[in-house]
Design a protein around this motif. Structure first.
Motif, PDB file in Angstrom:
ATOM      1  N   ALA A 164      51.468   9.024  21.721  1.00 25.89           N
ATOM      2  CA  ALA A 164      52.461   9.425  20.719  1.00 25.89           C
ATOM      3  C   ALA A 164      51.853   9.357  19.326  1.00 25.89           C
ATOM      4  O   ALA A 164      51.737   8.280  18.739  1.00 25.89           O
ATOM      5  CB  ALA A 164      53.677   8.508  20.807  1.00 25.89           C
ATOM      6  N   ASP A 165      51.425  10.503  18.808  1.00 28.37           N
ATOM      7  CA  ASP A 165      50.880  10.533  17.449  1.00 28.37           C
ATOM      8  C   ASP A 165      51.958  10.086  16.466  1.00 28.37           C
ATOM      9  O   ASP A 165      53.150  10.246  16.728  1.00 28.37           O
ATOM     10  CB  ASP A 165      50.411  11.956  17.108  1.00 28.37           C
ATOM     11  CG  ASP A 165      49.160  12.329  17.880  1.00 28.37           C
ATOM     12  OD1 ASP A 165      48.580  11.443  18.525  1.00 28.37           O
ATOM     13  OD2 ASP A 165      48.769  13.511  17.831  1.00 28.37           O
ATOM     14  N   ASP A 166      51.507   9.569  15.322  1.00 30.76           N
ATOM     15  CA  ASP A 166      52.489   8.958  14.409  1.00 30.76           C
ATOM     16  C   ASP A 166      53.342   9.960  13.645  1.00 30.76           C
ATOM     17  O   ASP A 166      54.335   9.576  13.032  1.00 30.76           O
ATOM     18  CB  ASP A 166      51.822   7.938  13.467  1.00 30.76           C
ATOM     19  CG  ASP A 166      50.820   8.554  12.508  1.00 30.76           C
ATOM     20  OD1 ASP A 166      50.606   9.784  12.561  1.00 30.76           O
ATOM     21  OD2 ASP A 166      50.246   7.802  11.693  1.00 30.76           O
ATOM     22  N   ASP A 167      52.974  11.231  13.646  1.00 28.85           N
ATOM     23  CA  ASP A 167      53.740  12.193  12.825  1.00 28.85           C
ATOM     24  C   ASP A 167      54.720  13.043  13.640  1.00 28.85           C
ATOM     25  O   ASP A 167      55.473  13.826  13.074  1.00 28.85           O
ATOM     26  CB  ASP A 167      52.790  13.090  12.022  1.00 28.85           C
ATOM     27  CG  ASP A 167      51.786  13.822  12.899  1.00 28.85           C
ATOM     28  OD1 ASP A 167      51.581  13.392  14.055  1.00 28.85           O
ATOM     29  OD2 ASP A 167      51.208  14.819  12.433  1.00 28.85           O
ATOM     30  N   ASN A 168      54.717  12.904  14.963  1.00 30.60           N
ATOM     31  CA  ASN A 168      55.649  13.688  15.789  1.00 30.60           C
ATOM     32  C   ASN A 168      57.056  13.088  15.777  1.00 30.60           C
ATOM     33  O   ASN A 168      57.266  11.987  15.274  1.00 30.60           O
ATOM     34  CB  ASN A 168      55.161  13.723  17.243  1.00 30.60           C
ATOM     35  CG  ASN A 168      53.844  14.464  17.382  1.00 30.60           C
ATOM     36  OD1 ASN A 168      53.459  15.228  16.499  1.00 30.60           O
ATOM     37  ND2 ASN A 168      53.157  14.224  18.478  1.00 30.60           N
ATOM     38  N   THR A 169      57.985  13.796  16.406  1.00 31.43           N
ATOM     39  CA  THR A 169      59.367  13.308  16.518  1.00 31.43           C
ATOM     40  C   THR A 169      59.727  13.210  17.999  1.00 31.43           C
ATOM     41  O   THR A 169      59.546  14.177  18.748  1.00 31.43           O
ATOM     42  CB  THR A 169      60.316  14.288  15.787  1.00 31.43           C
ATOM     43  OG1 THR A 169      59.820  14.456  14.453  1.00 31.43           O
ATOM     44  CG2 THR A 169      61.735  13.757  15.747  1.00 31.43           C
TER      45      THR A 169
ATOM     46  N   TRP B 170      58.752  16.954  19.388  1.00 28.86           N
ATOM     47  CA  TRP B 170      58.410  18.001  18.420  1.00 28.86           C
ATOM     48  C   TRP B 170      57.134  17.614  17.686  1.00 28.86           C
ATOM     49  O   TRP B 170      57.010  16.487  17.197  1.00 28.86           O
ATOM     50  CB  TRP B 170      59.547  18.167  17.400  1.00 28.86           C
ATOM     51  CG  TRP B 170      60.821  18.640  18.021  1.00 28.86           C
ATOM     52  CD1 TRP B 170      61.284  19.926  18.060  1.00 28.86           C
ATOM     53  CD2 TRP B 170      61.823  17.832  18.687  1.00 28.86           C
ATOM     54  NE1 TRP B 170      62.503  19.972  18.715  1.00 28.86           N
ATOM     55  CE2 TRP B 170      62.853  18.699  19.103  1.00 28.86           C
ATOM     56  CE3 TRP B 170      61.939  16.465  18.966  1.00 28.86           C
ATOM     57  CZ2 TRP B 170      63.982  18.236  19.785  1.00 28.86           C
ATOM     58  CZ3 TRP B 170      63.054  16.003  19.643  1.00 28.86           C
ATOM     59  CH2 TRP B 170      64.068  16.887  20.051  1.00 28.86           C
ATOM     60  N   HIS B 171      56.212  18.565  17.634  1.00 30.49           N
ATOM     61  CA  HIS B 171      54.940  18.326  16.953  1.00 30.49           C
ATOM     62  C   HIS B 171      55.131  18.554  15.448  1.00 30.49           C
ATOM     63  O   HIS B 171      54.545  19.450  14.852  1.00 30.49           O
ATOM     64  CB  HIS B 171      53.885  19.286  17.528  1.00 30.49           C
ATOM     65  CG  HIS B 171      52.497  19.039  17.044  1.00 30.49           C
ATOM     66  ND1 HIS B 171      51.895  19.829  16.082  1.00 30.49           N
ATOM     67  CD2 HIS B 171      51.589  18.091  17.377  1.00 30.49           C
ATOM     68  CE1 HIS B 171      50.669  19.376  15.864  1.00 30.49           C
ATOM     69  NE2 HIS B 171      50.461  18.338  16.635  1.00 30.49           N
ATOM     70  N   THR B 172      55.998  17.739  14.866  1.00 29.13           N
ATOM     71  CA  THR B 172      56.263  17.872  13.432  1.00 29.13           C
ATOM     72  C   THR B 172      55.037  17.411  12.655  1.00 29.13           C
ATOM     73  O   THR B 172      54.262  16.582  13.133  1.00 29.13           O
ATOM     74  CB  THR B 172      57.469  17.003  13.038  1.00 29.13           C
ATOM     75  OG1 THR B 172      57.374  15.746  13.719  1.00 29.13           O
ATOM     76  CG2 THR B 172      58.770  17.669  13.434  1.00 29.13           C
ATOM     77  N   ARG B 173      54.840  17.992  11.490  1.00 29.54           N
ATOM     78  CA  ARG B 173      53.742  17.540  10.622  1.00 29.54           C
ATOM     79  C   ARG B 173      54.352  17.317   9.249  1.00 29.54           C
ATOM     80  O   ARG B 173      55.060  18.179   8.738  1.00 29.54           O
ATOM     81  CB  ARG B 173      52.622  18.583  10.546  1.00 29.54           C
ATOM     82  CG  ARG B 173      52.148  19.047  11.927  1.00 29.54           C
ATOM     83  CD  ARG B 173      50.879  19.869  11.830  1.00 29.54           C
ATOM     84  NE  ARG B 173      49.711  19.023  11.905  1.00 29.54           N
ATOM     85  CZ  ARG B 173      48.759  18.970  10.978  1.00 29.54           C
ATOM     86  NH1 ARG B 173      48.851  19.689   9.904  1.00 29.54           N
ATOM     87  NH2 ARG B 173      47.722  18.185  11.135  1.00 29.54           N
ATOM     88  N   THR B 174      54.086  16.201   8.681  1.00 30.67           N
ATOM     89  CA  THR B 174      54.663  15.889   7.369  1.00 30.67           C
ATOM     90  C   THR B 174      54.025  16.781   6.306  1.00 30.67           C
ATOM     91  O   THR B 174      52.813  16.939   6.283  1.00 30.67           O
ATOM     92  CB  THR B 174      54.444  14.396   7.060  1.00 30.67           C
ATOM     93  OG1 THR B 174      55.071  13.653   8.106  1.00 30.67           O
ATOM     94  CG2 THR B 174      55.045  13.992   5.737  1.00 30.67           C
TER      95      THR B 174
HETATM   96 MN    MN Z   1      50.167  15.569  14.183  1.00 23.60          MN
END
Ligand code: MN
Ligand code: UGA
Length: 321
Positions: A180-185, A292-296
Protein backbone atom coordinates in the motif's frame (compact mmCIF):
# COMPACT_ATOMS: atom_id res chain seq x y z
CA UNK A 1 35.52 60.01 74.51
CA UNK A 2 35.88 62.92 72.04
CA UNK A 3 33.61 64.03 69.21
CA UNK A 4 35.70 62.05 66.81
CA UNK A 5 34.99 58.83 68.73
CA UNK A 6 31.18 59.36 68.59
CA UNK A 7 31.31 60.14 64.86
CA UNK A 8 33.38 57.00 64.35
CA UNK A 9 30.78 54.87 66.13
CA UNK A 10 27.92 56.40 64.08
CA UNK A 11 29.83 55.73 60.90
CA UNK A 12 30.42 52.14 61.92
CA UNK A 13 26.75 51.66 62.83
CA UNK A 14 25.66 53.06 59.44
CA UNK A 15 28.12 50.81 57.69
CA UNK A 16 26.74 47.80 59.58
CA UNK A 17 23.20 48.81 58.61
CA UNK A 18 24.25 49.02 54.98
CA UNK A 19 25.85 45.58 55.14
CA UNK A 20 22.74 44.08 56.81
CA UNK A 21 20.50 45.72 54.20
CA UNK A 22 22.74 44.39 51.43
CA UNK A 23 22.66 40.90 52.91
CA UNK A 24 18.90 41.07 53.28
CA UNK A 25 18.38 42.16 49.65
CA UNK A 26 20.77 39.47 48.37
CA UNK A 27 19.11 36.73 50.41
CA UNK A 28 15.69 37.86 49.14
CA UNK A 29 17.03 37.79 45.57
CA UNK A 30 18.60 34.36 46.06
CA UNK A 31 15.33 33.17 47.59
CA UNK A 32 13.33 34.40 44.61
CA UNK A 33 15.81 32.81 42.21
CA UNK A 34 15.62 29.48 44.06
CA UNK A 35 11.83 29.65 43.98
CA UNK A 36 11.84 30.31 40.23
CA UNK A 37 14.28 27.43 39.70
CA UNK A 38 12.03 25.11 41.68
CA UNK A 39 8.99 26.31 39.72
CA UNK A 40 10.72 25.61 36.37
CA UNK A 41 11.82 22.16 37.54
CA UNK A 42 8.31 21.52 38.78
CA UNK A 43 6.84 22.55 35.40
CA UNK A 44 9.34 20.33 33.54
CA UNK A 45 8.42 17.36 35.73
CA UNK A 46 4.70 17.93 35.21
CA UNK A 47 5.27 18.23 31.45
CA UNK A 48 7.31 15.00 31.34
CA UNK A 49 4.78 13.11 33.45
CA UNK A 50 1.95 14.29 31.20
CA UNK A 51 3.85 13.00 28.20
CA UNK A 52 4.33 9.64 29.91
CA UNK A 53 0.59 9.51 30.64
CA UNK A 54 -0.12 10.14 26.96
CA UNK A 55 2.24 7.36 25.86
CA UNK A 56 0.69 4.97 28.38
CA UNK A 57 -2.84 5.90 27.24
CA UNK A 58 -1.84 5.15 23.64
CA UNK A 59 -0.37 1.82 24.79
CA UNK A 60 -3.53 0.84 26.68
CA UNK A 61 -5.60 1.83 23.67
CA UNK A 62 -3.40 -0.33 21.45
CA UNK A 63 -3.62 -3.36 23.71
CA UNK A 64 -7.39 -3.00 24.13
CA UNK A 65 -8.05 -2.72 20.42
CA UNK A 66 -5.59 -5.27 19.07
CA UNK A 67 -8.48 -7.65 18.57
CA UNK A 68 -6.21 -10.38 17.16
CA UNK A 69 -8.47 -13.08 15.82
CA UNK A 70 -6.45 -16.18 14.99
CA UNK A 71 -9.28 -17.64 12.91
CA UNK A 72 -8.69 -15.12 10.12
CA UNK A 73 -5.40 -14.38 8.33
CA UNK A 74 -3.44 -11.26 9.26
CA UNK A 75 -3.17 -8.66 6.51
CA UNK A 76 0.41 -7.41 6.34
CA UNK A 77 0.29 -4.01 4.71
CA UNK A 78 3.67 -2.79 3.45
CA UNK A 79 4.06 0.96 2.96
CA UNK A 80 7.25 2.58 1.66
CA UNK A 81 7.40 6.25 2.59
CA UNK A 82 9.75 9.23 2.53
CA UNK A 83 10.03 12.62 4.20
CA UNK A 84 8.24 15.49 2.45
CA UNK A 85 5.66 18.14 3.44
CA UNK A 86 2.63 15.98 2.56
CA UNK A 87 3.92 12.83 4.32
CA UNK A 88 1.97 13.12 7.56
CA UNK A 89 -1.24 13.95 5.71
CA UNK A 90 -0.79 10.87 3.46
CA UNK A 91 0.04 8.53 6.33
CA UNK A 92 -2.84 9.87 8.44
CA UNK A 93 -5.29 9.08 5.64
CA UNK A 94 -3.93 5.52 5.50
CA UNK A 95 -3.91 5.14 9.27
CA UNK A 96 -7.56 6.17 9.55
CA UNK A 97 -8.57 3.53 7.01
CA UNK A 98 -6.31 0.77 8.40
CA UNK A 99 -7.62 1.37 11.93
CA UNK A 100 -10.98 0.05 10.76
CA UNK A 101 -9.56 -3.24 9.42
CA UNK A 102 -9.49 -6.28 11.75
CA UNK A 103 -6.23 -8.24 12.03
CA UNK A 104 -4.09 -5.80 10.14
CA UNK A 105 -0.35 -5.41 10.74
CA UNK A 106 1.14 -2.27 9.23
CA UNK A 107 4.77 -2.37 8.14
CA UNK A 108 6.06 1.12 7.37
CA UNK A 109 9.47 1.32 5.73
CA UNK A 110 11.07 4.72 5.59
CA UNK A 111 13.32 5.63 2.70
CA UNK A 112 15.89 7.16 5.04
CA UNK A 113 19.12 6.39 6.86
CA UNK A 114 17.34 6.54 10.22
CA UNK A 115 13.81 6.35 11.61
CA UNK A 116 12.06 9.70 12.00
CA UNK A 117 10.10 10.86 15.05
CA UNK A 118 7.19 11.75 12.78
CA UNK A 119 6.63 8.12 11.74
CA UNK A 120 7.51 6.83 15.21
CA UNK A 121 4.85 9.04 16.82
CA UNK A 122 2.29 8.24 14.15
CA UNK A 123 2.71 4.51 14.81
CA UNK A 124 2.44 5.10 18.58
CA UNK A 125 -1.08 6.37 18.01
CA UNK A 126 -1.95 3.56 15.57
CA UNK A 127 -4.10 1.12 17.58
CA UNK A 128 -2.90 -2.06 15.79
CA UNK A 129 0.28 -4.10 15.51
CA UNK A 130 2.92 -2.34 13.46
CA UNK A 131 6.56 -2.59 12.48
CA UNK A 132 8.80 0.37 11.75
CA UNK A 133 11.75 -0.21 9.43
CA UNK A 134 14.04 1.98 7.37
CA UNK A 135 16.43 1.67 4.46
CA UNK A 136 17.75 4.43 2.28
CA UNK A 137 17.52 4.06 -1.49
CA UNK A 138 21.11 4.26 -2.80
CA UNK A 139 21.85 7.74 -4.25
CA UNK A 140 22.29 6.44 -7.80
CA UNK A 141 18.81 4.86 -7.71
CA UNK A 142 17.08 7.88 -6.22
CA UNK A 143 14.94 10.29 -8.24
CA UNK A 144 16.56 13.72 -8.64
CA UNK A 145 14.31 16.82 -8.75
CA UNK A 146 14.80 17.13 -12.54
CA UNK A 147 14.19 13.45 -13.34
CA UNK A 148 10.87 12.38 -14.79
CA UNK A 149 8.88 10.86 -11.91
CA UNK A 150 8.62 7.52 -13.68
CA UNK A 151 12.30 7.26 -14.69
CA UNK A 152 13.44 5.40 -11.55
CA UNK A 153 11.58 2.76 -9.57
CA UNK A 154 10.30 3.94 -6.19
CA UNK A 155 9.88 1.94 -2.98
CA UNK A 156 11.86 -1.07 -4.26
CA UNK A 157 14.45 -1.34 -1.48
CA UNK A 158 11.81 -0.60 1.14
CA UNK A 159 9.39 -3.32 -0.04
CA UNK A 160 12.23 -5.85 -0.27
CA UNK A 161 13.31 -5.07 3.31
CA UNK A 162 9.73 -5.61 4.52
CA UNK A 163 9.59 -8.95 2.67
CA UNK A 164 12.85 -10.08 4.36
CA UNK A 165 11.42 -8.99 7.72
CA UNK A 166 8.33 -11.13 7.09
CA UNK A 167 10.47 -14.12 6.14
CA UNK A 168 12.44 -13.83 9.35
CA UNK A 169 9.74 -12.89 11.80
CA UNK A 170 6.33 -14.13 10.69
CA UNK A 171 7.08 -17.44 9.02
CA UNK A 172 4.55 -19.39 11.06
CA UNK A 173 1.65 -17.02 10.52
CA UNK A 174 -1.36 -17.26 8.26
CA UNK A 175 -1.31 -13.98 6.43
CA UNK A 176 -1.75 -11.93 3.28
CA UNK A 177 0.78 -9.43 1.92
CA UNK A 178 -0.48 -6.20 0.36
CA UNK A 179 1.65 -3.29 -0.90
CA UNK A 180 0.00 0.00 0.00
CA UNK A 181 1.84 3.08 -1.25
CA UNK A 182 1.38 6.10 0.98
CA UNK A 183 -0.37 8.30 -1.58
CA UNK A 184 -3.18 5.95 -2.69
CA UNK A 185 -6.71 5.81 -1.27
CA UNK A 186 -7.99 2.55 0.23
CA UNK A 187 -11.48 1.32 0.94
CA UNK A 188 -11.88 -0.81 4.06
CA UNK A 189 -13.73 -3.41 1.92
CA UNK A 190 -10.56 -4.06 -0.09
CA UNK A 191 -9.01 -5.94 2.83
CA UNK A 192 -11.91 -8.35 3.18
CA UNK A 193 -11.72 -9.07 -0.57
CA UNK A 194 -8.03 -10.03 -0.41
CA UNK A 195 -8.15 -11.88 2.94
CA UNK A 196 -9.00 -15.19 1.28
CA UNK A 197 -6.05 -15.09 -1.16
CA UNK A 198 -4.52 -18.57 -1.63
CA UNK A 199 -1.66 -17.65 -3.97
CA UNK A 200 -2.01 -14.25 -5.64
CA UNK A 201 -5.23 -12.29 -6.03
CA UNK A 202 -5.77 -9.41 -8.45
CA UNK A 203 -8.30 -6.60 -8.43
CA UNK A 204 -9.30 -3.43 -10.30
CA UNK A 205 -7.45 -0.17 -9.56
CA UNK A 206 -8.94 3.27 -10.15
CA UNK A 207 -7.28 6.38 -11.62
CA UNK A 208 -4.15 4.70 -12.94
CA UNK A 209 -2.16 4.17 -16.13
CA UNK A 210 -3.90 7.04 -17.93
CA UNK A 211 -7.38 5.51 -17.63
CA UNK A 212 -10.21 5.61 -15.11
CA UNK A 213 -9.99 1.92 -14.24
CA UNK A 214 -7.39 -0.77 -14.96
CA UNK A 215 -8.65 -4.30 -14.36
CA UNK A 216 -7.98 -7.95 -15.00
CA UNK A 217 -10.08 -9.49 -17.75
CA UNK A 218 -12.06 -12.26 -16.11
CA UNK A 219 -13.79 -15.13 -17.82
CA UNK A 220 -15.33 -18.13 -16.07
CA UNK A 221 -13.79 -17.02 -12.78
CA UNK A 222 -10.27 -16.99 -14.28
CA UNK A 223 -7.99 -14.13 -15.30
CA UNK A 224 -7.51 -14.33 -19.06
CA UNK A 225 -5.82 -10.99 -19.74
CA UNK A 226 -5.81 -7.31 -18.85
CA UNK A 227 -8.00 -4.31 -19.64
CA UNK A 228 -5.56 -1.41 -19.42
CA UNK A 229 -4.73 1.86 -21.21
CA UNK A 230 -1.11 0.90 -21.95
CA UNK A 231 1.35 -1.96 -21.61
CA UNK A 232 -1.18 -4.66 -22.39
CA UNK A 233 1.73 -6.86 -23.45
CA UNK A 234 3.09 -7.03 -19.90
CA UNK A 235 2.57 -10.57 -18.54
CA UNK A 236 0.93 -9.01 -15.45
CA UNK A 237 -0.41 -5.59 -16.42
CA UNK A 238 -1.32 -4.57 -12.90
CA UNK A 239 -0.36 -1.74 -10.57
CA UNK A 240 1.26 -2.36 -7.18
CA UNK A 241 -2.11 -1.66 -5.54
CA UNK A 242 -3.87 -4.27 -7.68
CA UNK A 243 -2.66 -7.54 -6.16
CA UNK A 244 -2.17 -9.39 -2.87
CA UNK A 245 -0.11 -12.48 -2.00
CA UNK A 246 -0.62 -15.28 0.48
CA UNK A 247 2.25 -15.17 3.01
CA UNK A 248 2.79 -18.95 3.19
CA UNK A 249 2.74 -19.17 -0.63
CA UNK A 250 5.25 -16.33 -0.79
CA UNK A 251 7.53 -18.03 1.75
CA UNK A 252 7.80 -21.05 -0.54
CA UNK A 253 9.37 -18.80 -3.19
CA UNK A 254 12.36 -17.65 -1.19
CA UNK A 255 14.25 -15.72 -3.88
CA UNK A 256 11.34 -13.58 -5.06
CA UNK A 257 11.92 -9.85 -4.70
CA UNK A 258 11.56 -6.53 -6.50
CA UNK A 259 14.24 -5.92 -9.08
CA UNK A 260 16.41 -2.81 -9.00
CA UNK A 261 16.49 -2.46 -12.75
CA UNK A 262 13.37 -2.97 -14.84
CA UNK A 263 11.73 -1.35 -17.85
CA UNK A 264 9.53 1.62 -16.85
CA UNK A 265 6.19 0.35 -15.52
CA UNK A 266 7.33 -3.29 -15.41
CA UNK A 267 8.10 -3.46 -11.68
CA UNK A 268 4.91 -5.30 -10.71
CA UNK A 269 4.94 -7.59 -13.74
CA UNK A 270 8.56 -8.68 -13.21
CA UNK A 271 7.79 -9.40 -9.55
CA UNK A 272 4.63 -11.43 -10.18
CA UNK A 273 6.28 -13.29 -13.05
CA UNK A 274 8.57 -14.93 -10.46
CA UNK A 275 5.58 -16.06 -8.38
CA UNK A 276 2.64 -17.28 -10.46
CA UNK A 277 1.22 -17.96 -13.88
CA UNK A 278 -1.76 -16.10 -15.31
CA UNK A 279 -4.15 -19.02 -14.87
CA UNK A 280 -3.27 -19.29 -11.17
CA UNK A 281 -4.41 -15.75 -10.39
CA UNK A 282 -7.50 -15.30 -8.23
CA UNK A 283 -9.72 -12.40 -9.33
CA UNK A 284 -11.29 -10.54 -6.38
CA UNK A 285 -13.42 -7.40 -6.03
CA UNK A 286 -14.69 -8.13 -9.52
CA UNK A 287 -16.81 -5.21 -10.74
CA UNK A 288 -15.72 -2.93 -7.87
CA UNK A 289 -13.03 -0.30 -7.49
CA UNK A 290 -11.77 -0.45 -3.90
CA UNK A 291 -8.41 1.27 -4.32
CA UNK A 292 -7.50 4.45 -6.18
CA UNK A 293 -4.03 5.34 -7.40
CA UNK A 294 -4.44 8.93 -6.28
CA UNK A 295 -1.41 11.20 -6.48
CA UNK A 296 -1.15 14.30 -4.36
CA UNK A 297 -0.93 17.41 -6.53
CA UNK A 298 2.30 19.39 -6.68
CA UNK A 299 2.44 21.55 -3.58
CA UNK A 300 2.14 25.30 -3.55
CA UNK A 301 4.52 26.53 -0.87
CA UNK A 302 5.52 29.66 -2.77
CA UNK A 303 4.86 32.01 0.18
CA UNK A 304 7.08 30.05 2.54
CA UNK A 305 10.18 32.15 1.71
CA UNK A 306 8.19 35.33 2.29
CA UNK A 307 6.89 33.92 5.59
CA UNK A 308 10.43 33.10 6.69
CA UNK A 309 11.68 36.60 5.89
CA UNK A 310 8.68 38.30 7.49
CA UNK A 311 8.51 36.33 10.75
CA UNK A 312 12.07 35.11 10.97
CA UNK A 313 11.05 31.44 11.16
CA UNK A 314 9.32 28.95 8.87
CA UNK A 315 5.56 28.42 9.12
CA UNK A 316 5.91 24.96 10.72
CA UNK A 317 8.25 26.07 13.52
CA UNK A 318 7.06 24.47 16.74
CA UNK A 319 4.21 22.62 15.03
CA UNK A 320 4.51 19.30 13.20
CA UNK A 321 3.15 19.37 9.68
MN1 MN B 1 1.78 6.85 -5.98
C1 UGA C 1 3.70 3.70 -9.41
C2 UGA C 1 3.26 2.47 -8.65
O1 UGA C 1 1.95 2.67 -8.14
C3 UGA C 1 4.24 2.26 -7.50
O2 UGA C 1 3.81 1.22 -6.68
C4 UGA C 1 5.59 1.95 -8.10
O3 UGA C 1 6.56 1.82 -7.06
C5 UGA C 1 6.02 3.10 -8.97
O4 UGA C 1 5.01 3.47 -9.92
C6 UGA C 1 7.28 2.68 -9.71
O5 UGA C 1 7.22 2.41 -10.90
O6 UGA C 1 8.31 2.57 -9.05
P1 UGA C 1 3.81 6.23 -8.34
O7 UGA C 1 2.56 6.88 -7.85
O8 UGA C 1 4.38 6.74 -9.59
O9 UGA C 1 3.59 4.70 -8.40
O10 UGA C 1 4.96 6.22 -7.21
P2 UGA C 1 5.01 6.96 -5.82
O11 UGA C 1 3.68 6.94 -5.17
O12 UGA C 1 5.69 8.27 -6.00
O13 UGA C 1 6.00 6.00 -5.00
C7 UGA C 1 5.62 4.70 -4.59
C8 UGA C 1 5.93 4.50 -3.12
O14 UGA C 1 7.32 4.64 -2.89
C9 UGA C 1 5.22 5.51 -2.22
O15 UGA C 1 4.72 4.86 -1.08
C10 UGA C 1 6.31 6.49 -1.86
O16 UGA C 1 6.15 7.09 -0.58
C11 UGA C 1 7.57 5.63 -1.91
N1 UGA C 1 8.79 6.40 -2.27
C12 UGA C 1 8.78 7.26 -3.32
C13 UGA C 1 9.92 6.24 -1.53
O17 UGA C 1 9.94 5.45 -0.56
N2 UGA C 1 11.05 6.95 -1.86
C14 UGA C 1 11.07 7.84 -2.90
O18 UGA C 1 12.13 8.47 -3.15
C15 UGA C 1 9.90 7.99 -3.65
Amino acid sequence: MGAFGIRGMCWRRNRMKQIYAGLLVSSILIGIWLLLQAQTEHNDTVFKLNQEIQTLRAKIHRIQTHEVDTSIPIIYVITPTYTRPVQKAELTRLMNAFTLVPNLHWIIVEDSSSKTDLVKNLLTSFPKPSTHLNIQTPAKMKLKPKDKWWSKPRGVFQRNLALSWLKENEKNKEGIIYFADDDNTYSVDLFEEIRGTKRVSVLPVGLVGGVKVEKPQVSGGKVVGWEVGWGNERPFAVDMAGFAINLQYFLKHTDVKFLEQVKVGHQESEFLFQLVSLDQLEPVAVGRVLVWHTRTQALNLNREDWFLKHYGYSSDTGIEL
